[in-house]
Design a protein around this motif. Structure first.
Motif, PDB file in Angstrom:
ATOM      1  N   GLU A 152       0.811  -1.206   0.000  1.00 51.56           N
ATOM      2  CA  GLU A 152       0.000   0.000   0.000  1.00 51.56           C
ATOM      3  C   GLU A 152       0.851   1.266   0.000  1.00 51.56           C
ATOM      4  OE1 GLU A 152      -2.977  -0.069   3.006  1.00 51.56           O
ATOM      5  OE2 GLU A 152      -3.674  -2.095   2.496  1.00 51.56           O
ATOM      6  N   GLN A 156      -2.078   4.352  -5.008  1.00 47.97           N
ATOM      7  CA  GLN A 156      -3.290   3.834  -5.648  1.00 47.97           C
ATOM      8  C   GLN A 156      -3.001   3.357  -7.068  1.00 47.97           C
ATOM      9  OE1 GLN A 156      -6.539   3.886  -4.128  1.00 47.97           O
ATOM     10  NE2 GLN A 156      -5.304   4.280  -2.298  1.00 47.97           N
ATOM     11  N   THR A 192      -6.499  -5.574  -2.591  1.00 48.96           N
ATOM     12  CA  THR A 192      -5.862  -4.684  -1.628  1.00 48.96           C
ATOM     13  C   THR A 192      -6.659  -3.398  -1.511  1.00 48.96           C
ATOM     14  OG1 THR A 192      -4.484  -3.584  -3.289  1.00 48.96           O
ATOM     15  CG2 THR A 192      -3.614  -5.612  -2.326  1.00 48.96           C
ATOM     16  N   ASP A 193      -6.367  -2.669  -0.443  1.00 42.10           N
ATOM     17  CA  ASP A 193      -7.093  -1.427  -0.190  1.00 42.10           C
ATOM     18  C   ASP A 193      -6.599  -0.267  -1.035  1.00 42.10           C
ATOM     19  OD1 ASP A 193      -8.721  -2.623   1.651  1.00 42.10           O
ATOM     20  OD2 ASP A 193      -7.452  -2.128   3.377  1.00 42.10           O
ATOM     21  N   ASN A 194      -5.585  -0.522  -1.849  1.00 40.92           N
ATOM     22  CA  ASN A 194      -5.088   0.566  -2.696  1.00 40.92           C
ATOM     23  C   ASN A 194      -5.280   0.281  -4.183  1.00 40.92           C
ATOM     24  OD1 ASN A 194      -3.127  -1.524  -2.440  1.00 40.92           O
ATOM     25  ND2 ASN A 194      -1.600  -0.186  -3.381  1.00 40.92           N
TER      26      ASN A 194
END
Length: 742
Positions: A152, A156, A192-194
């Motif tokens: 991360e 992004q 993933t969160d990105n």
């Protein structure tokens, strides 16, 4: 001479062994003291391999959906639809929009049509990111990029996974030899969160599997009329023709790739070719259409490995289905023989029950393992649906139940047939379709009207061309016979005559002049000719049928004595009536007695049909007995009044039947309107006769109004020159003149 290079970070714990140098030699040590840190991460970039399309036409609903579902990580969404529907172009446009609105986001474009292209895309990403070891052929680029994506701290990213059609490529099936024990490719698509992933695919199943469910899958449809017009106008510029554009777009079904392909063709060949001439060529015949749809003129905004031809684009899908499941490809080929809309499921099931393979061999028995075979059929339909080649629709069926029907784009149908032509399977599937239709299209009776209505849209190309094989001609003639029967029941006598003539021609050719089936065609044709007022030819056909049956089957064979004793009695009475009218005159008492006898026979036939079939059955309503009974009664009454006098017992007996006759005619008219419809010729016959009854009862106003309605309907349904129309019009004119005179 180049010396050894030391690349480690210079720190106190580093110990460098002193190298030995010859007398007078020098040692050069180069130290690079730049430890990796945040500055080593490259600035965000995009690997989208296409320029923005200046001709792109906004599709607001799709853009809004993408912004809603793909705006926040860790989202996974998919655009699904036919090849050439515009999925990749929409993804390209969204990627550029994302790049403009979020410059700090990495945009990665991954070609996912094959494993090699997927790996190649990851190697390119590793190279652009300058990941350690990216130049080493032994380095696992997939894992290298995967690890970077999962971090991360790298920021992004948005990945477009383009043309992810083959789900087995991402999730290999066990036991197929595709699974090697290594991680499947799907493993290297991190959650993933990105990061976000946008998938484009022709396969709904692949899209749903890669996104985790159908809720994040959007099915892309063809453009609407306005969008298609904008695209064609942008492609052609000042060569756009307003008048012909709408017709061409309708022919191309507003498919973006087909529009782009047509625009490129026109521009390349201008001024010899224009939009109008392209449309003329497209409509000229299947060969011309196939040539136009098969041209690949290139497009810089499409994957170089992908075809820019509609036909070739879809043939890739067809071949993929064939590799995936041959029976699904067989089902697609069979469906392509139908009209694109309203394909009845029950016909598809019937075909699967009765046929095996594509070699024309007749199974002729039910499935032994019904549940398994039915599951197999459902699987095949599912494959075609998930590739967007076939869509399911629901239609209200009998008993308020919904019946499943299917449809396909007309261009998909055409390209499927072109695919058949390339594989030399076209004639096999045409023959198979003919045999299925000959079996499933029923006799045109009232009970079968629903099936006939469902199959009618699909038979045009089957009946157009006469087959060459004798067995096929027999089936073709049977199909034509049943179609003619249904058309006659619907009062479409011109088409019914044409069908019966062609059926007769076919049967005469393969069966001979005196075969029972040939004679049945002769009788059917006679009936249709009679209904059109072509009495002379109808009589000739009837005599031929009767003579042939007497010769081949004998005088007492059931086919010779088709209608039993009622028919025989009716014919005898008609012959007696005809003779008395000719010899004694229309108003002789013996002639009037024959009218009475004819009425009694008709009433007996009518009573039998009402008892056995019911009062509203078409055989009861359409038998003509109501009308004939009333006509005989009216002729007898009119004659007896004139010859015997108003107070003669014979006249008084008949006068008592006015009320009964009206009831019979009202009943006939009401039943026919309900069952056959207001404009059916048999309904109009009842309407005509009820008007006569009212006239005989002195209800002149009601009679004229009803007869006027009958004339209007007969002119529309039968035509102004049909004998029934002429008769009703003449009657109305006489009544109107008499009313005005008095």
């Amino acid at each position: 001479m180049n010396g050894p290079t030391f690349q480690a970070e210079l720190a106190g714990q580093n110990v460098i062994a002193a190298p030995h140098a010859a007398d007078g030699g020098t040692i050069n040590l180069h130290f690079n003291n730049q430890p990796p840190g945040p500055s080593a991460t490259p600035r965000p970039f995009s690997t989208v391999p296409f320029r923005p399309d200046p001709d792109f036409v906004e599709r607001p609903n799709i853009t809004a959906w993408l912004r809603k579902h793909c705006s926040q990580p860790p989202s996974r969404v998919a655009l699904v639809g036919l090849g050439g529907i515009g999925k990749s172009q929409l993804a390209i446009q969204y990627a550029y929009e994302e790049r403009r609105s979020s410059p700090s986001t990495f945009i990665f474009w991954v070609h996912a049509s094959t494993k090699d292209r997927f790996r190649e895309a990851y190697r390119e990403i590793a190279h652009r990111l300058q990941l350690p070891g990216h130049n080493d052929p032994k380095t696992d680029a997939l894992r290298l990029v995967f690890n970077w994506l999962c971090d991360e701290n790298n920021g992004q990213w948005l990945m477009v996974l383009d043309n992810a059609d083959d789900i087995d490529m991402f999730y290999p099936k066990q036991g197929t030899g595709q699974s090697t024990g290594a991680e499947p490719l799907a493993f290297f698509l991190p959650q993933t969160d990105n990061g976000r992933i946008l998938v484009t695919s022709r396969s709904r199943d692949a899209a749903a599997r890669l996104t985790g469910g159908t809720q994040d899958v959007l099915a892309i449809q063809v453009m609407n009329d306005s969008q298609a017009q904008q695209l064609l106008r942008k492609k052609l510029g000042d060569k756009y023709e307003e008048g012909a554009a709408a017709d061409l777009l309708r022919a191309l079904e507003c498919l973006p790739l087909a529009i782009t392909q047509a625009g490129a063709y026109i521009l390349q060949r201008w001024p010899e070719e224009s939009l109008s001439t392209y449309l003329v060529k497209f409509r000229r015949g299947e060969k011309n259409k196939a040539g136009l749809l098969g041209r690949d003129l290139g497009d810089l905004r499409r994957d170089p490995s992908a075809s820019n031809s509609v036909a070739q684009t879809w043939q890739i899908t067809f071949d993929q289905i064939r590799q995936e499941k041959q029976s699904a490809a067989d089902l697609l080929m069979f469906i392509s023989q139908f009209n694109p809309q309203g394909i009845p499921r029950w016909v598809l099931e019937s075909d699967r029950r009765h046929w095996r393979g594509i070699d024309g061999s007749w199974a002729g028995n039910s499935w032994d393992d019904g549940d398994d075979r039915n599951d197999d059929f459902e699987d095949d339909l599912h494959i075609l649906r998930q590739y967007s080649l076939v869509a399911v629709t629901m239609q209200e069926g009998e008993y308020e139940m919904q019946e499943r029907e299917y449809e396909m784009h007309a261009l998909v149908q055409f390209c499927t047939r072109a695919w058949l032509l390339l594989s030399d399977d076209e004639q096999k599937w045409k023959r198979r379709f003919l045999q299925v239709m000959a079996r499933e299209y029923p006799a045109g009776t009232y009970e079968n009207r629903t099936k006939c209505q469902q199959l009618d849209p699909h038979i045009e190309h089957v009946v157009k061309e006469k087959p060459t094989e004798q067995e096929d001609i027999k089936k073709w003639a049977q199909l034509l016979t049943n179609i003619g029967w249904y058309r006659a029941e619907a009062g479409i006598y011109g088409v019914a005559e044409q069908m019966n003539r062609r059926a007769l021609d076919g049967r005469e050719e393969v069966l001979g002049l005196e075969h029972p089936d040939t004679l049945r065609s002769v009788s059917s044709l006679a009936s249709v000719l009679q209904a059109q007022g072509k009495y002379k030819e109808a009589e000739q056909m009837s005599r031929r049928a009767l003579g042939g049956r007497e010769k081949v089957l004998g005088l007492e064979h059931p086919s010779t004595l088709t209608s039993g004793k009622y028919k025989e009695a009716e014919q005898m009475n008609r012959r007696a009536l005809g003779g008395r009218e000719k010899v004694l005159g229309l108003e002789h008492p013996d002639t009037l007695t024959s009218y009475e006898e004819a009425e009694q026979i008709n009433r007996r036939a009518l009573g039998g049909k009402e008892k056995v079939l019911g009062p509203e059955h078409p055989e009861t309503l359409g038998s003509g007995k109501y009308e004939e009974a009333e006509q005989m009664n009216r002729r007898a009454l009119g004659g007896s009044e004139k010859v015997l006098g108003l107070e003669h017992p014979f006249t008084l007996t008949n006068q008592g039947k006015y009320e009964e006759t009206e009831q019979m005619n009202r009943r006939a008219l009401g039943g026919k309107e309900k069952v056959l419809g207001l404009e059916h010729p048999d309904t109009l016959t009842s309407m005509n006769n009820l008007a006569f009854v009212w006239k005989d009862q002195g209800r002149d106003g009601d009679a004229e109004s009803l007869m006027e309605k009958c004339v209007q309907l007969r002119q529309r349904v039968l035509g102004p020159h049909h004998p029934h129309t002429v008769s009703s019009r003449s009657t109305l004119a006489g009544w109107t003149e008499a009313t005005e005179r008095f």
